[in-house]
Design a protein around this motif. Sequence first.
Motif, mmCIF file in Angstrom:
data_model
loop_
_atom_site.group_PDB
_atom_site.id
_atom_site.type_symbol
_atom_site.label_atom_id
_atom_site.label_comp_id
_atom_site.label_asym_id
_atom_site.label_seq_id
_atom_site.Cartn_x
_atom_site.Cartn_y
_atom_site.Cartn_z
ATOM 1 N N MET A 1 -19.642 22.220 82.349
ATOM 2 C CA MET A 1 -18.371 21.552 82.182
ATOM 3 C C MET A 1 -17.264 22.599 82.331
ATOM 4 O O MET A 1 -17.330 23.669 81.753
ATOM 5 C CB MET A 1 -18.304 20.898 80.800
ATOM 6 N N SER A 2 -16.258 22.274 83.130
ATOM 7 C CA SER A 2 -15.145 23.184 83.382
ATOM 8 C C SER A 2 -13.935 22.788 82.547
ATOM 9 O O SER A 2 -13.774 21.628 82.182
ATOM 10 C CB SER A 2 -14.743 23.142 84.854
ATOM 11 N N ILE A 3 -13.098 23.761 82.285
ATOM 12 C CA ILE A 3 -11.838 23.519 81.571
ATOM 13 C C ILE A 3 -10.723 24.145 82.389
ATOM 14 O O ILE A 3 -10.810 25.319 82.785
ATOM 15 C CB ILE A 3 -11.860 24.139 80.158
ATOM 16 N N VAL A 4 -9.677 23.361 82.684
ATOM 17 C CA VAL A 4 -8.513 23.872 83.413
ATOM 18 C C VAL A 4 -7.247 23.405 82.703
ATOM 19 O O VAL A 4 -7.233 22.363 82.066
ATOM 20 C CB VAL A 4 -8.486 23.407 84.891
ATOM 21 N N SER A 5 -6.208 24.180 82.842
ATOM 22 C CA SER A 5 -4.919 23.772 82.275
ATOM 23 C C SER A 5 -4.265 22.764 83.216
ATOM 24 O O SER A 5 -4.614 22.678 84.394
ATOM 25 C CB SER A 5 -4.007 24.990 82.099
ATOM 26 N N SER A 6 -3.318 22.019 82.702
ATOM 27 C CA SER A 6 -2.614 21.056 83.556
ATOM 28 C C SER A 6 -1.863 21.791 84.664
ATOM 29 O O SER A 6 -1.733 21.282 85.766
ATOM 30 C CB SER A 6 -1.663 20.180 82.730
ATOM 31 N N ASN A 22 -19.541 18.808 90.132
ATOM 32 C CA ASN A 22 -20.621 19.459 89.386
ATOM 33 C C ASN A 22 -20.664 19.035 87.922
ATOM 34 O O ASN A 22 -21.520 19.497 87.180
ATOM 35 C CB ASN A 22 -20.471 20.979 89.464
ATOM 36 N N GLY A 23 -19.728 18.213 87.506
ATOM 37 C CA GLY A 23 -19.692 17.759 86.118
ATOM 38 C C GLY A 23 -18.257 17.531 85.676
ATOM 39 O O GLY A 23 -17.315 17.885 86.385
ATOM 40 N N PRO A 24 -18.080 16.942 84.501
ATOM 41 C CA PRO A 24 -16.732 16.641 84.010
ATOM 42 C C PRO A 24 -15.858 17.891 83.906
ATOM 43 O O PRO A 24 -16.349 18.975 83.605
ATOM 44 C CB PRO A 24 -16.976 16.051 82.616
ATOM 45 N N VAL A 25 -14.576 17.712 84.185
ATOM 46 C CA VAL A 25 -13.598 18.793 84.060
ATOM 47 C C VAL A 25 -12.587 18.380 82.993
ATOM 48 O O VAL A 25 -11.947 17.333 83.108
ATOM 49 C CB VAL A 25 -12.864 19.057 85.393
ATOM 50 N N VAL A 36 -9.907 14.011 81.119
ATOM 51 C CA VAL A 36 -11.192 14.427 81.687
ATOM 52 C C VAL A 36 -11.271 13.853 83.094
ATOM 53 O O VAL A 36 -11.046 12.666 83.298
ATOM 54 C CB VAL A 36 -12.385 13.920 80.846
ATOM 55 N N LEU A 37 -11.576 14.696 84.054
ATOM 56 C CA LEU A 37 -11.756 14.257 85.431
ATOM 57 C C LEU A 37 -13.246 14.272 85.722
ATOM 58 O O LEU A 37 -13.929 15.260 85.463
ATOM 59 C CB LEU A 37 -11.030 15.194 86.396
#
Length: 79
Positions: A1-6, A22-25, A36-37
Amino acid sequence: MSIVSSWEFNRDVSAVKRAAANGPVIITDHGRPSHVLLSFADYQRLTGTAGSLGDVFVLDEDIDFEPVRPRDSLREVDL
């Protein structure tokens, strides 16, 4: 699971979409998770819906609709 800023999301939407394959972001706003994308296939698995996107929006019942124009809205056309 990835995490990105807006900010990162807005800067490179394509890269975030590729990561969602590859999975939820998780998208954060001011350091807190806000959205969540996920891919549409992941969404379908999560919600138990199958088929096309159009199938998701199909109503199971018929709706009768007969628009009625109020009498006072009728007006003559001036050509």
